[in-house]
Design a protein around this motif. Structure first.
Motif, PDB file in Angstrom:
ATOM      1  N   ARG A 133       0.847  -1.201   0.000  1.00 28.54           N
ATOM      2  CA  ARG A 133       0.000   0.000   0.000  1.00 28.54           C
ATOM      3  C   ARG A 133       0.879   1.246   0.000  1.00 28.54           C
ATOM      4  NH1 ARG A 133      -4.787  -0.822   2.856  1.00 28.54           N
ATOM      5  NH2 ARG A 133      -5.444   1.263   2.138  1.00 28.54           N
ATOM      6  N   LYS A 134       0.313   2.341  -0.492  1.00 27.83           N
ATOM      7  CA  LYS A 134       0.986   3.630  -0.415  1.00 27.83           C
ATOM      8  C   LYS A 134       0.527   4.339   0.848  1.00 27.83           C
ATOM      9  CE  LYS A 134       1.346   4.273  -5.438  1.00 27.83           C
ATOM     10  NZ  LYS A 134       0.942   5.117  -6.593  1.00 27.83           N
ATOM     11  N   ILE A 135       1.476   4.878   1.594  1.00 28.23           N
ATOM     12  CA  ILE A 135       1.162   5.580   2.843  1.00 28.23           C
ATOM     13  C   ILE A 135       1.545   7.042   2.680  1.00 28.23           C
ATOM     14  CG2 ILE A 135       1.899   5.912   5.242  1.00 28.23           C
ATOM     15  CD1 ILE A 135       1.324   2.506   3.554  1.00 28.23           C
ATOM     16  N   VAL A 136       0.594   7.925   2.942  1.00 24.75           N
ATOM     17  CA  VAL A 136       0.824   9.367   2.864  1.00 24.75           C
ATOM     18  C   VAL A 136       0.692   9.957   4.264  1.00 24.75           C
ATOM     19  CG1 VAL A 136       0.008  11.575   1.954  1.00 24.75           C
ATOM     20  CG2 VAL A 136      -0.002   9.545   0.493  1.00 24.75           C
ATOM     21  N   PHE A 137       1.691  10.708   4.664  1.00 28.34           N
ATOM     22  CA  PHE A 137       1.611  11.457   5.921  1.00 28.34           C
ATOM     23  C   PHE A 137       1.319  12.911   5.600  1.00 28.34           C
ATOM     24  CE2 PHE A 137       3.855  14.102   9.160  1.00 28.34           C
ATOM     25  CZ  PHE A 137       2.954  13.878  10.193  1.00 28.34           C
ATOM     26  N   PHE A 138       0.226  13.427   6.151  1.00 28.72           N
ATOM     27  CA  PHE A 138      -0.168  14.820   5.953  1.00 28.72           C
ATOM     28  C   PHE A 138       0.600  15.664   6.972  1.00 28.72           C
ATOM     29  CE2 PHE A 138      -2.641  18.630   6.010  1.00 28.72           C
ATOM     30  CZ  PHE A 138      -3.314  18.694   4.799  1.00 28.72           C
ATOM     31  N   ALA A 139       1.732  16.209   6.541  1.00 32.93           N
ATOM     32  CA  ALA A 139       2.610  16.953   7.451  1.00 32.93           C
ATOM     33  C   ALA A 139       2.109  18.379   7.620  1.00 32.93           C
ATOM     34  CB  ALA A 139       4.036  16.963   6.907  1.00 32.93           C
ATOM     35  N   ILE A 140       1.980  18.808   8.863  1.00 29.94           N
ATOM     36  CA  ILE A 140       1.502  20.164   9.135  1.00 29.94           C
ATOM     37  C   ILE A 140       2.137  20.663  10.424  1.00 29.94           C
ATOM     38  CG2 ILE A 140      -0.537  19.456  10.468  1.00 29.94           C
ATOM     39  CD1 ILE A 140      -2.057  21.720   8.897  1.00 29.94           C
ATOM     40  N   GLY A 141       2.224  21.966  10.548  1.00 32.72           N
ATOM     41  CA  GLY A 141       2.790  22.572  11.741  1.00 32.72           C
ATOM     42  C   GLY A 141       3.763  23.681  11.383  1.00 32.72           C
TER      43      GLY A 141
END
Length: 326
Positions: A133-141
């Motif tokens: 599977r492809k894993i995406v991390f929604f980076a914010i801050g």
């Protein structure tokens, strides 16, 4: 508890409030902006705004990176979440943030594989556990969380985890403050400076506020006495006709940037020349984008995205639209 109980001491708080009342007794109206969303939370949690004199007004700044995320960026993230081949990961405070067609939590309710994580390293762990599977991390801050994203990118590259990518939405505080100060409708007498961001970048980047705009700033902690002491520092500067950066949060915040923390994100990212903030529009050099050396782990380069700008709801105010310059 050391560094907590003493900063909630009723006697010390009363003394700080008495000094604020004395310093503000001239009748002048003081508009002071707390930049950090953590400060806004503390002000309402402890009822500090109700304890201050009526002529000391706290203006709530754009200090929450989740709140200033534009709807278009949220929609791009939701498009990724709706892809059945993707596991979409994000911090818990992103789960209810609305785009134009719902939130990550609503996408999850419709069947999308949306998971909240405590760290980007948790998302990398999910990628190792799900190689198909492809894993995406929604980076914010702000700069506070950027080092952890950078360290995760470095680890993904060193381990060769190719099914992991980052959708980078990190923003930087200094260009936003400058945009506020340059707003023709904004009048401020001082800033309560962001404590969390300053633990990484230090106090020196805020010197332009005093030098170029003659505006006092005090970097503050998050306990009630921290915030009140910072207001005392600002009001003393205004009384004495000076403007400088003061560090009330000296037990945590250094004067200079911590090179090791800043070095990680500078190695992995660069300034985005143009990034949109919800309620503020586009601000130059106000966000981070992943460097080309890490393109294989950059969701914006490896996955299709519309990248469109979505207008804010008509009821949403623009920052500074209700304040006037002196």
């Amino acid at each position: 508890m050391k560094y907590v109980d003493e900063f909630r001491d009723p006697q010390l708080i009363r003394a700080a409030l008495d000094e604020i009342r004395t310093l503000a007794a001239s009748g002048r109206h003081y508009r002071i902006m707390e930049v950090c969303g953590g400060h806004t939370h503390a002000i309402f949690r402890f009822g500090l705004n109700e304890l201050l004199p009526g002529n000391v007004e706290l203006i709530h700044g754009p200090g929450c990176p989740v709140c200033v995320l534009p709807m278009g960026r949220m929609d791009d993230g939701l498009d990724l979440a709706d892809d059945p081949n993707i596991i979409f990961t994000a911090f818990g405070d992103m789960m209810r943030v609305p785009g134009s067609k719902g939130s990550p939590l609503e996408s999850k309710a419709r069947g999308a594989d949306v998971r909240f994580v405590y760290s980007p390293l948790d998302a990398l762990k999910i990628a190792r556990q799900n190689p198909d599977r492809k894993i995406v991390f929604f980076a914010i801050g702000f700069e506070t969380t950027a080092p952890s994203t950078a360290l995760t990118l470095l680890r993904a590259r060193s381990e060769g985890v190719m099914n992991f990518s980052v959708f980078c939405n990190h923003v930087t505080i200094i260009p936003a403050i400058r945009a506020i100060l340059d707003s023709p409708d904004m009048r401020l007498e001082g800033f309560v400076g962001p404590g969390h961001v300053s633990t990484v970048i230090g106090c020196r980047p805020f010197e332009f506020i005093a030098r170029d705009y003659c505006c006092p700033i005090a970097i503050s902690g998050f306990e009630p006495l921290d915030i009140l002491q910072s207001l005392v520092m600002i009001l003393r500067q205004l009384r004495d006709g000076v403007a400088k950066v003061e560090n009330q949060y000296g037990r945590v915040v250094p004067w200079k940037a911590i090179r090791r923390r800043c070095g990680h994100w500078r190695r992995c990212s660069k300034s985005d020349p143009r990034f949109e903030w919800r309620g503020m529009g586009f601000i130059a050099q106000s966000a981070l984008q992943i460097r080309d050396e890490f393109a294989a782990w950059d969701a914006e380069k490896t996955m299709p995205m519309r990248g469109i700008s979505v207008a804010d709801p008509s009821a949403a105010p623009m920052w500074g639209s209700t304040y006037r310059r002196c």
